[in-house]
Design a protein around this motif. Structure first.
Motif, PDB file in Angstrom:
ATOM      1  N   LEU A  24      47.617  44.164  46.363  1.00 41.09           N
ATOM      2  CA  LEU A  24      48.129  45.275  46.713  1.00 41.09           C
ATOM      3  C   LEU A  24      49.222  45.598  45.922  1.00 41.09           C
ATOM      4  O   LEU A  24      49.310  46.838  45.465  1.00 41.09           O
ATOM      5  N   ARG A  25      50.056  44.727  45.324  1.00 39.65           N
ATOM      6  CA  ARG A  25      50.870  44.805  43.920  1.00 39.65           C
ATOM      7  C   ARG A  25      50.630  45.203  42.570  1.00 39.65           C
ATOM      8  O   ARG A  25      50.982  45.771  41.928  1.00 39.65           O
ATOM      9  N   PHE A  26      49.702  45.396  42.796  1.00 39.03           N
ATOM     10  CA  PHE A  26      49.023  44.737  41.171  1.00 39.03           C
ATOM     11  C   PHE A  26      47.891  46.175  40.984  1.00 39.03           C
ATOM     12  O   PHE A  26      47.308  46.163  40.294  1.00 39.03           O
ATOM     13  N   ASP A  27      47.782  47.297  42.422  1.00 38.20           N
ATOM     14  CA  ASP A  27      46.847  47.562  42.164  1.00 38.20           C
ATOM     15  C   ASP A  27      46.498  48.889  41.426  1.00 38.20           C
ATOM     16  O   ASP A  27      45.580  49.083  40.214  1.00 38.20           O
ATOM     17  N   LYS A  28      47.548  49.079  40.674  1.00 43.05           N
ATOM     18  CA  LYS A  28      47.526  49.848  39.679  1.00 43.05           C
ATOM     19  C   LYS A  28      47.029  49.884  37.822  1.00 43.05           C
ATOM     20  O   LYS A  28      46.637  49.657  37.550  1.00 43.05           O
ATOM     21  N   GLU A  29      47.781  48.232  37.789  1.00 43.86           N
ATOM     22  CA  GLU A  29      46.816  47.524  36.530  1.00 43.86           C
ATOM     23  C   GLU A  29      45.604  46.659  36.814  1.00 43.86           C
ATOM     24  O   GLU A  29      45.585  46.968  35.581  1.00 43.86           O
ATOM     25  N   ILE A  30      45.119  46.343  38.076  1.00 43.74           N
ATOM     26  CA  ILE A  30      43.934  45.738  38.329  1.00 43.74           C
ATOM     27  C   ILE A  30      42.734  47.160  38.156  1.00 43.74           C
ATOM     28  O   ILE A  30      42.197  46.674  37.065  1.00 43.74           O
ATOM     29  N   LYS A  31      43.482  48.407  38.637  1.00 35.52           N
ATOM     30  CA  LYS A  31      42.126  49.218  38.418  1.00 35.52           C
ATOM     31  C   LYS A  31      42.322  49.550  36.895  1.00 35.52           C
ATOM     32  O   LYS A  31      41.046  50.378  36.978  1.00 35.52           O
ATOM     33  N   VAL A  32      43.458  49.689  36.715  1.00 37.01           N
ATOM     34  CA  VAL A  32      42.809  49.711  34.570  1.00 37.01           C
ATOM     35  C   VAL A  32      42.266  49.163  34.282  1.00 37.01           C
ATOM     36  O   VAL A  32      41.453  49.642  33.563  1.00 37.01           O
ATOM     37  N   ILE A  33      42.416  48.122  34.051  1.00 41.36           N
ATOM     38  CA  ILE A  33      41.547  47.209  33.380  1.00 41.36           C
ATOM     39  C   ILE A  33      39.930  47.172  33.790  1.00 41.36           C
ATOM     40  O   ILE A  33      39.208  47.036  33.058  1.00 41.36           O
ATOM     41  N   PHE A  34      40.285  47.121  34.890  1.00 41.86           N
ATOM     42  CA  PHE A  34      38.616  47.594  35.882  1.00 41.86           C
ATOM     43  C   PHE A  34      37.957  48.441  35.228  1.00 41.86           C
ATOM     44  O   PHE A  34      36.470  48.476  34.743  1.00 41.86           O
ATOM     45  N   GLU A  35      38.535  49.913  35.232  1.00 37.77           N
ATOM     46  CA  GLU A  35      38.519  50.607  34.829  1.00 37.77           C
ATOM     47  C   GLU A  35      38.155  50.571  33.317  1.00 37.77           C
ATOM     48  O   GLU A  35      36.494  51.685  32.100  1.00 37.77           O
ATOM     49  N   LYS A  36      38.384  50.345  32.737  1.00 41.01           N
ATOM     50  CA  LYS A  36      39.027  50.888  30.724  1.00 41.01           C
ATOM     51  C   LYS A  36      37.704  49.005  30.623  1.00 41.01           C
ATOM     52  O   LYS A  36      37.391  49.651  29.091  1.00 41.01           O
ATOM     53  N   ASP A  37      37.255  47.921  30.991  1.00 43.73           N
ATOM     54  CA  ASP A  37      37.231  47.807  30.417  1.00 43.73           C
ATOM     55  C   ASP A  37      35.409  47.047  30.751  1.00 43.73           C
ATOM     56  O   ASP A  37      35.013  46.894  32.278  1.00 43.73           O
ATOM     57  N   PRO A  38      34.476  47.655  30.150  1.00 46.46           N
ATOM     58  CA  PRO A  38      32.911  47.807  30.728  1.00 46.46           C
ATOM     59  C   PRO A  38      32.309  46.063  30.878  1.00 46.46           C
ATOM     60  O   PRO A  38      31.246  46.017  31.475  1.00 46.46           O
ATOM     61  N   ALA A  39      33.070  45.473  30.562  1.00 47.97           N
ATOM     62  CA  ALA A  39      32.162  43.829  30.338  1.00 47.97           C
ATOM     63  C   ALA A  39      33.136  43.669  32.805  1.00 47.97           C
ATOM     64  O   ALA A  39      32.704  43.278  32.882  1.00 47.97           O
ATOM     65  N   ALA A  40      33.797  44.329  32.952  1.00 49.26           N
ATOM     66  CA  ALA A  40      34.244  43.650  33.805  1.00 49.26           C
ATOM     67  C   ALA A  40      33.266  44.472  35.115  1.00 49.26           C
ATOM     68  O   ALA A  40      33.089  45.535  35.431  1.00 49.26           O
ATOM     69  N   THR A  41      33.057  43.419  35.965  1.00 51.95           N
ATOM     70  CA  THR A  41      31.753  43.390  37.586  1.00 51.95           C
ATOM     71  C   THR A  41      32.039  43.933  39.257  1.00 51.95           C
ATOM     72  O   THR A  41      32.045  44.330  39.341  1.00 51.95           O
ATOM     73  N   ASN A  42      33.494  43.434  38.655  1.00 54.41           N
ATOM     74  CA  ASN A  42      34.494  43.547  39.644  1.00 54.41           C
ATOM     75  C   ASN A  42      36.041  43.001  39.955  1.00 54.41           C
ATOM     76  O   ASN A  42      36.292  42.336  38.734  1.00 54.41           O
ATOM     77  N   ILE A  43      36.296  43.888  40.909  1.00 55.48           N
ATOM     78  CA  ILE A  43      38.227  43.525  40.759  1.00 55.48           C
ATOM     79  C   ILE A  43      38.384  41.938  41.256  1.00 55.48           C
ATOM     80  O   ILE A  43      39.455  41.680  40.361  1.00 55.48           O
ATOM     81  N   LEU A  44      37.816  41.569  41.682  1.00 58.38           N
ATOM     82  CA  LEU A  44      37.628  39.884  41.787  1.00 58.38           C
ATOM     83  C   LEU A  44      38.079  38.858  40.871  1.00 58.38           C
ATOM     84  O   LEU A  44      38.442  37.862  40.157  1.00 58.38           O
ATOM     85  N   GLU A  45      36.590  39.815  39.506  1.00 61.78           N
ATOM     86  CA  GLU A  45      36.966  38.908  38.665  1.00 61.78           C
ATOM     87  C   GLU A  45      37.988  39.567  37.101  1.00 61.78           C
ATOM     88  O   GLU A  45      38.687  38.265  36.956  1.00 61.78           O
TER      89      GLU A  45
END
Length: 64
Positions: A24-45
């Motif tokens: 909840l606190r770092f939602d924006k940062e997590i979403k940016v990392i997830f969207e920009k990194d093609p190797a990221a497979t899910n949010i928990l990763e």
């Protein structure tokens, strides 16, 4: 119930609450990392594996 089992359940509950807080606190940062990194497979990763995010989280914890 055994005190060991109660302690384990308490630790698991704290861990889940911590993960939800981070999400909840770092939602924006997590979403940016997830969207920009093609190797990221899910949010928990992203939450558990990305050292840059860990540095950001610990910086905010230490300075707030």
């Amino acid at each position: 119930m055994n005190t060991t089992i109660l302690t384990l359940i308490s630790l698991i509950a704290l861990f889940v609450i911590f993960v939800i807080f981070i999400r909840l606190r770092f939602d924006k940062e997590i979403k940016v990392i997830f969207e920009k990194d093609p190797a990221a497979t899910n949010i928990l990763e992203v939450i558990f594996s990305y050292s840059g995010l860990h540095a950001l989280i610990f910086y905010h914890i230490a300075h707030k």
